[in-house]
Design a protein around this motif. Structure first.
Motif, short mmCIF file in Angstrom:
data_model
loop_
_atom_site.label_atom_id
_atom_site.label_comp_id
_atom_site.label_asym_id
_atom_site.label_seq_id
_atom_site.Cartn_x
_atom_site.Cartn_y
_atom_site.Cartn_z
N GLU A 193 0.85 -1.19 0.00
CA GLU A 193 0.00 0.00 0.00
C GLU A 193 0.89 1.24 0.00
O GLU A 193 1.47 1.60 1.03
N TYR A 194 0.97 1.85 -1.16
CA TYR A 194 1.85 3.00 -1.33
C TYR A 194 1.44 4.15 -0.41
O TYR A 194 2.30 4.84 0.17
N GLY A 195 0.14 4.37 -0.25
CA GLY A 195 -0.33 5.45 0.62
C GLY A 195 -0.43 5.04 2.07
O GLY A 195 -0.44 5.90 2.96
N GLY A 196 -0.52 3.75 2.33
CA GLY A 196 -0.66 3.27 3.71
C GLY A 196 0.64 2.89 4.36
O GLY A 196 0.67 2.57 5.56
N ASP A 197 1.73 2.86 3.60
CA ASP A 197 3.06 2.52 4.12
C ASP A 197 3.05 1.18 4.87
O ASP A 197 3.57 1.06 5.98
N ARG A 198 2.46 0.20 4.24
CA ARG A 198 2.40 -1.13 4.85
C ARG A 198 2.17 -2.16 3.74
O ARG A 198 1.91 -1.83 2.59
N VAL A 199 2.27 -3.43 4.14
CA VAL A 199 1.93 -4.54 3.25
C VAL A 199 0.84 -5.34 3.94
O VAL A 199 1.00 -5.78 5.08
N SER A 200 -0.29 -5.53 3.26
CA SER A 200 -1.40 -6.29 3.82
C SER A 200 -1.37 -7.72 3.30
O SER A 200 -0.95 -7.99 2.17
N VAL A 201 -1.84 -8.62 4.15
CA VAL A 201 -1.89 -10.05 3.82
C VAL A 201 -3.34 -10.49 3.78
O VAL A 201 -4.09 -10.29 4.75
N LEU A 202 -3.76 -11.10 2.67
CA LEU A 202 -5.12 -11.60 2.50
C LEU A 202 -5.06 -13.10 2.22
O LEU A 202 -4.04 -13.63 1.76
N ASP A 203 -6.16 -13.80 2.50
CA ASP A 203 -6.19 -15.21 2.12
C ASP A 203 -6.53 -15.34 0.64
O ASP A 203 -6.72 -14.33 -0.05
N SER A 204 -6.61 -16.57 0.15
CA SER A 204 -6.79 -16.79 -1.29
C SER A 204 -8.12 -16.27 -1.80
O SER A 204 -8.29 -16.08 -3.01
N GLY A 205 -9.08 -16.02 -0.90
CA GLY A 205 -10.36 -15.48 -1.31
C GLY A 205 -10.47 -13.98 -1.15
O GLY A 205 -11.55 -13.41 -1.35
N GLY A 206 -9.36 -13.32 -0.76
CA GLY A 206 -9.36 -11.88 -0.62
C GLY A 206 -9.77 -11.37 0.75
O GLY A 206 -9.98 -10.16 0.93
N ILE A 207 -9.88 -12.27 1.73
CA ILE A 207 -10.24 -11.87 3.10
C ILE A 207 -8.99 -11.41 3.84
O ILE A 207 -7.97 -12.11 3.87
N TYR A 208 -9.08 -10.25 4.45
CA TYR A 208 -7.92 -9.66 5.14
C TYR A 208 -7.50 -10.52 6.33
O TYR A 208 -8.33 -11.01 7.11
N LYS A 209 -6.16 -10.68 6.50
CA LYS A 209 -5.62 -11.45 7.61
C LYS A 209 -4.78 -10.58 8.54
O LYS A 209 -5.00 -10.53 9.74
N THR A 210 -3.79 -9.87 7.98
CA THR A 210 -2.91 -9.05 8.82
C THR A 210 -2.15 -8.06 7.93
O THR A 210 -2.26 -8.10 6.71
N SER A 211 -1.36 -7.20 8.58
CA SER A 211 -0.50 -6.25 7.86
C SER A 211 0.84 -6.17 8.55
O SER A 211 0.97 -6.51 9.74
N PHE A 212 1.86 -5.73 7.84
CA PHE A 212 3.15 -5.47 8.47
C PHE A 212 3.78 -4.24 7.85
O PHE A 212 3.51 -3.91 6.69
N GLY A 213 4.61 -3.57 8.62
CA GLY A 213 5.23 -2.32 8.20
C GLY A 213 4.42 -1.12 8.66
O GLY A 213 3.23 -1.22 9.00
N GLU A 214 5.10 0.05 8.71
CA GLU A 214 4.44 1.30 9.11
C GLU A 214 5.22 2.47 8.51
O GLU A 214 6.30 2.29 7.95
N LYS A 215 4.65 3.66 8.64
CA LYS A 215 5.27 4.85 8.06
C LYS A 215 6.52 5.24 8.84
O LYS A 215 6.54 5.22 10.07
N GLY A 216 7.58 5.58 8.14
CA GLY A 216 8.79 6.03 8.81
C GLY A 216 10.04 5.71 8.04
O GLY A 216 9.99 5.14 6.94
N MET A 217 11.18 6.05 8.63
CA MET A 217 12.47 5.83 7.98
C MET A 217 13.32 4.80 8.72
O MET A 217 14.45 4.52 8.32
N GLY A 218 12.76 4.23 9.80
CA GLY A 218 13.52 3.28 10.60
C GLY A 218 13.41 1.86 10.08
O GLY A 218 12.88 1.60 8.99
N ASP A 219 13.91 0.91 10.88
CA ASP A 219 13.88 -0.50 10.50
C ASP A 219 12.44 -0.98 10.34
O ASP A 219 11.58 -0.77 11.20
N GLY A 220 12.18 -1.63 9.20
CA GLY A 220 10.86 -2.18 8.96
C GLY A 220 9.81 -1.15 8.63
O GLY A 220 8.62 -1.49 8.52
#
Length: 711
Positions: free
Chosen positions: A238-265
């Motif tokens: 997500e370019y505007g959300g500064d994260r990567v979302s994880v969905l199952d094979s049917g498109g149902i949201y599971k989790t996200s990782f990453g956040e806005k910033g310049m630090g690790d991750g």
């Protein structure tokens, strides 16, 4: 001819009532000259005409009956997979009705499935000259002959042209807006990222929507790239959300990782995603001009790409792709392509500066890199550094963000400014269409008929993802009733495997390795499918056939075939393949080789005929070497022709990946059922059936027939 001459002289003497007849006998006078003219020019023609008339005598009812019965037996043997029996039956039928083109056509089919393509072509060509088959038979001959002439070379060099698209709007309905990425799946479907509407859309092979997803409860915020993991999970940056979302094979949201910033991750505009063989996730971070790496649990591990003593740093990080556990990253500022190892260490500049105008999305394709470069699709070979432009998407101002090769040989493109998802196909694919073969008809429950079909392109690539709407069945040009798609092999992960054991004298040294290899293959099959073990002795022998679980205690002590220097690989391959023809549609032969062949290896059946037999019955060949002697050209040829690979028995991953690849291999076999409206004719009438297959801008056709059960 001398006797015929005497007869004609006698005819003259008896029937020409003129004293000049004596001239004929004496050899004088104009009558004699007339006779000589008739003798030289007319009598031979008359004789030939009489002979042809005698030979063209109508077949007797007995001959017709014998031909009809042998033809019926041949068709039934063909549908049982007993191709040798069907050839014998068709040959007998032809001996009684030598001019019957339908029998010639079926004889060609039987030879084709047996691997004797040259002989099959001869039968079809003869039938075609008699006016049988028309364009359908002519196209079949053209495709099979092309394959014999190694047309696969053209497959590597073909140009791609626009053949269709997924429309951005249907009426007033917006399907997507400003697409940035497309990812093709093994089942023929694809996932499109709609940057403008903040969602991802899953399309099937026909361009129909499977599902739409807006991600988490709060929705996606400018989704950019998509990547589908082997377990079916979908990663969306997500370019505007500064994260990567994880969905199952049917498109149902599971989790996200990453956040806005310049630090690790943290991210400042995440864009492109790739994954290595251990499921580590690599995400390009445009704002921070680097690549962030996460483990399979989506925990941050490290980042790379910053300036250091070995690497000058990115100027504008672009697309990314993992190939053979090397990470290739494009630089939009310099137009270069850089290579790193999986630990982020800079290795080399794979493509120097200004090679590309603006390398965006990069996907792996046939061991190379397909780079989306502004308005061009460029295939780059990191080994030879060869660049091949496979197609263009429009004018120079086009913003091509992503190109994704699909399992059916097309390339799907996401064009941001043009707001379009285009489908590019090879020019030869569009012109040649689909190669459709009705391989088996089961009429035991007539009028319910079951038909097994194989759909390929002209380069043997299977066409997957087809649905019921892609098939149209007719009988005598009339639509059948209650047509359904009862099965599709691409959806199955069950595979039948034949393991062939090298029984050369050298194999004694590797007896334990072979035993463990059979056990490992059996274990990897997970109790599904059927495992056959064939020993390649002087006379090959079937040593085991049954559930893979029963082979977990396999021992070589009870093998019937003796070791010999006169062992035959061709006979073993024929026997091993014969045991697969009537099984699962996903099939493979694995040869455990000591690294050498003999002059007898392909004496009975030629190498090309063996490859054709495997190919024409959907069987993949893999070679496993028990020694480090190196590749054997004949085995490499069989692997290359059938889609298999060469392996070393002590590779790090073991032999289980071979089984996994066979289970995941694309397969174009389908099962169609319908109810026939034709009269059964007490099981003695030949019942014709026709099939047409449509897929976007391509189509193909086949015709065959069958017999209802005898009554």
């Amino acid at each position: 001819m001398k006797d015929f001459d005497l007869i004609m002289k006698k005819f003259f003497l008896q029937n020409v009532q003129n004293s000049a007849c004596a001239d004929v006998v004496s050899g004088t006078g104009c009558r004699y000259q007339l006779y000589q003219v008739l003798r030289i020019f007319v009598f031979p023609v008359l004789f030939c005409f009489m002979f042809i008339c005698l030979m063209a005598e109508e077949p007797t009812e007995i001959q017709k009956g014998l031909a009809s019965e042998n033809f019926r037996l041949g068709v039934q043997a063909y549908y049982r997979g007993a191709f040798n029996d069907s050839i014998m039956a068709f040959e007998k039928a032809l001996s009684n009705l030598p001019e019957e083109s339908l029998i010639l056509d079926w004889l060609g089919k039987a030879y084709y499935r047996s691997g004797f393509e040259d002989t099959a072509l001869q039968q079809w060509q003869t039938a075609l000259k008699k006016g049988y088959g028309g364009l359908l038979l002519e196209n079949r001959i053209d495709i099979v002959r092309g394959r014999r002439e190694n047309i696969s070379i053209m497959n590597e060099q073909k140009r791609y042209v626009e053949g269709g698209n997924f429309p951005a709007k249907t009426g007033e309905t917006v399907n997507y807006q400003y697409p940035t990425s497309v990812f093709s799946l093994k089942d023929g479907s694809s996932i499109v990222v709609s940057y403008g509407t903040n969602e991802i859309i899953s399309y099937n092979v026909n361009g129909k929507v499977n599902f739409r997803s807006q991600g988490p409860l709060s929705g996606f915020l400018r989704p950019f790239d998509v990547y589908v993991l082997d377990n079916g999970d979908i990663l969306v940056s997500e370019y505007g959300g500064d994260r990567v979302s994880v969905l199952d094979s049917g498109g149902i949201y599971k989790t996200s990782f990453g956040e806005k910033g310049m630090g690790d991750g943290q991210f400042m505009g995440p864009q492109y995603i790739t994954v290595d063989s251990k499921n580590y996730v690599y995400v390009t971070d445009f704002g921070n001009n680097r690549v962030n790496v996460f483990n399979p649990e989506y925990q941050f591990v490290f980042s790379f790409g910053e300036k250091n003593s070995n690497f000058a740093g990115f100027t504008a990080v672009g697309g990314i792709c993992c190939l053979d556990d090397l990470i290739y990253v494009g630089d939009g500022g310099s137009g270069a392509l850089y290579c790193f190892d999986v630990n982020g260490n800079y290795i080399e500049t794979a493509a120097p500066k200004k090679t590309f105008k603006k390398p965006e999305g990069i996907r792996e394709w046939k061991g190379k890199l397909l780079v989306s470069d502004y308005n061009k699709m460029v295939l780059f070979d990191p080994v030879s550094m060869e660049l091949t432009q496979v197609g263009t998407v429009g004018n120079a101002s086009t913003s091509l963000m992503s190109s994704s090769p699909d399992v059916n040989g097309n390339i799907l493109t996401a064009e941001f400014r043009e707001n379009d998802i285009k489908i590019f196909s090879g020019m030869t694919d569009i012109a040649g269409g689909l190669f459709v073969q009705i391989e088996r008809v089961n009429s035991e429950k007539f009028p319910l008929v079951q038909m097994e079909v194989r759909v390929e392109d002209r380069f043997r690539n299977p066409i997957v993802g087809l649905e019921a709407s892609n098939f149209y069945v007719t009988e005598e040009k009339r639509p059948v009733s209650e047509q359904t798609l009862a099965g599709a092999a691409y959806q199955s992960s069950v595979v039948d495997i034949t393991v062939i054991l090298d029984r050369s004298l050298e194999s004694e040294e590797y007896e334990e390795s072979m035993k463990e290899a059979v056990k490992e293959i059996a274990k990897a099959m997970g109790g599904r499918g059927r495992l056959n073990v064939v020993s390649a002795g002087e006379i090959p022998s079937l040593e085991f056939s049954g559930s893979p679980d029963l082979a977990l205690n396999f021992t070589s002590k009870n093998i019937l075939s003796q070791r010999t220097q006169r062992w035959n690989l061709d006979l073993a391959l024929r026997l091993g393949a014969n045991n697969l023809v009537n099984g699962e549609k996903k099939r493979g032969v694995i040869f455990l080789s000591c690294g050498g062949l003999t002059p007898l290896s392909f004496q009975r059946y030629g190498l090309a005929d063996i490859a054709a037999y495997l190919n024409n019955n959907g069987i993949i060949f893999d070679a496993v070497y028990l020694t480090r002697k190196g590749s054997v050209p004949e085995l490499e040829y069989l692997c290359r022709q059938t889609g298999g690979k060469e392996h070393y028995i002590y590779e790090k991953q073991g032999l289980s990946p071979i089984v996994q690849e066979l289970q995941d291999a694309p397969n174009g076999s389908y099962v169609i059922t319908y109810y026939s409206a034709l009269p059964p004719g007490f099981g003695e009438s030949y019942l014709p059936v026709e099939l047409e297959v449509y897929l976007l801008n391509r189509s193909g056709r086949d015709e065959t027939g069958y017999f209802a059960p005898l009554q």
